[in-house]
Design a protein around this motif. Structure first.
Motif, short mmCIF file in Angstrom:
data_model
loop_
_atom_site.label_atom_id
_atom_site.label_comp_id
_atom_site.label_asym_id
_atom_site.label_seq_id
_atom_site.Cartn_x
_atom_site.Cartn_y
_atom_site.Cartn_z
N LEU A 86 -7.16 72.56 -10.78
CA LEU A 86 -6.70 72.88 -12.00
C LEU A 86 -6.84 71.93 -12.55
O LEU A 86 -6.28 72.34 -14.04
CB LEU A 86 -5.29 73.07 -10.91
N GLY A 87 -7.51 70.42 -13.03
CA GLY A 87 -7.91 69.27 -13.52
C GLY A 87 -8.40 69.84 -14.96
O GLY A 87 -8.76 69.30 -15.52
N ARG A 88 -8.81 70.99 -14.41
CA ARG A 88 -10.67 71.37 -15.66
C ARG A 88 -9.57 72.45 -16.66
O ARG A 88 -10.82 72.45 -17.09
CB ARG A 88 -11.71 72.33 -14.21
N TYR A 89 -8.45 72.95 -16.19
CA TYR A 89 -8.05 73.58 -17.60
C TYR A 89 -7.13 72.67 -18.84
O TYR A 89 -7.28 71.69 -18.78
CB TYR A 89 -7.07 74.74 -17.37
N ASP A 90 -7.62 72.62 -20.14
CA ASP A 90 -7.27 71.82 -21.50
C ASP A 90 -6.78 72.92 -21.99
O ASP A 90 -6.43 73.52 -23.69
CB ASP A 90 -9.06 71.52 -21.71
N GLY A 91 -5.55 73.14 -21.65
CA GLY A 91 -5.28 74.05 -22.25
C GLY A 91 -4.06 73.88 -23.36
O GLY A 91 -3.96 72.45 -23.52
N ASP A 92 -3.25 74.40 -24.69
CA ASP A 92 -2.64 73.65 -25.74
C ASP A 92 -1.09 73.02 -25.13
O ASP A 92 -0.77 71.96 -25.56
CB ASP A 92 -3.18 74.27 -26.79
N LYS A 93 -0.99 73.53 -23.83
CA LYS A 93 -0.12 73.05 -23.20
C LYS A 93 0.68 72.83 -22.39
O LYS A 93 -0.62 73.36 -20.97
CB LYS A 93 1.23 74.36 -23.61
N LEU A 94 1.25 71.78 -21.12
CA LEU A 94 1.38 70.89 -20.57
C LEU A 94 1.88 71.55 -19.47
O LEU A 94 3.55 71.95 -19.57
CB LEU A 94 1.63 69.21 -21.05
N TYR A 95 1.45 72.37 -18.39
CA TYR A 95 2.17 72.69 -17.03
C TYR A 95 2.77 71.98 -16.03
O TYR A 95 1.05 71.20 -15.33
CB TYR A 95 2.21 73.87 -17.08
N HIS A 96 4.19 71.30 -15.78
CA HIS A 96 3.98 70.09 -13.93
C HIS A 96 3.72 71.26 -12.56
O HIS A 96 4.79 71.77 -13.21
CB HIS A 96 5.12 69.16 -14.51
N ILE A 97 3.38 71.22 -11.83
CA ILE A 97 3.11 71.87 -10.54
C ILE A 97 3.85 70.44 -9.76
O ILE A 97 3.48 69.98 -9.19
CB ILE A 97 2.33 71.86 -10.20
#
Length: 213
Positions: free
Chosen positions: A76-87
């Motif tokens: 999941l660290g490969r994704y570079d969208g505009d918003k942060l989501y915590h899991i």
């Protein structure tokens, strides 16, 4: 003997949740899925008080947490969208198939996980309640007679953690509305996941449910 065979059959039935093959290690060639504006924030894994399944090798909290966090970050660290989501992941139970178990049980390694997601920009938890995910080893020549005979504990943890990270990724796709994209169809129902988890956490109760008691 009938009771034992029934339990074994139930276990094999619930393994329908198993992927056809284990998730491969993530590389630069591993395709991304559409997760919209998703970017991975805090990667929290807690294995404290995790229940050990029957016929399992023993793993420490640190070993489980390290393996899962590494697999989650790799996928999941490969994704570079505009918003942060915590899991956040709580490991409710685990099983690492041990060698020397009768072939009847064909034990496979398993994680039972409770997963939550937070939207950082809204300071809001997106999951009304934790999502229960039951993750097994995939079916392969290495697991047909129980992976305890063919894999070390470290190999089991690594493969199981990769499968878990891929299943979390798929579950995020199934909730694409969180990330501004259309969701995909769910691969399994909450009831399917709960039945599989019950077989790990309380096999006797699962056997009674399957028998209509």
């Amino acid at each position: 003997m009938f009771h034992t065979a029934r339990r074994a059959f139930l276990g094999l039935t619930l393994l329908a949740l198993t992927a056809c093959a284990d998730a491969k290690a993530v590389t630069d060639e591993t395709p991304l899925v559409n997760l919209g504006d998703f970017s991975f924030g805090h990667n929290v894994v807690v294995a404290k008080d995790a229940q050990k399944a029957a016929f399992s090798r023993t793993a420490t909290e640190e070993e489980i947490e390290t393996a899962l966090k590494s697999a989650m970050q790799a996928r999941l660290g490969r994704y570079d969208g505009d918003k942060l989501y915590h899991i956040g992941i709580k490991v409710d139970a685990y099983g690492l198939a041990a060698p020397g178990i009768p072939v009847l049980f064909t034990p496979k390694s398993v994680f039972v996980l409770s997963v939550n997601v937070w939207d950082d920009s809204q300071a809001k938890k997106l999951t009304d309640k934790p999502k229960l995910l039951t993750v097994f080893e995939g079916a392969s020549g290495a697991t047909l007679v129980g992976s305890g005979l063919t894999r070390t504990k470290e190999e089991q943890l690594e493969i199981l953690s990769r499968n878990a990270a891929m299943k979390v990724e798929r579950w995020l796709q199934e909730n694409g509305q969180w990330f501004g994209v259309d969701p995909v169809e769910a691969e399994s129902s909450d009831a399917d996941e709960a039945r599989a988890a019950l077989e790990v956490l309380a096999p006797e109760a699962a056997s009674e449910v399957a028998n209509g008691n």
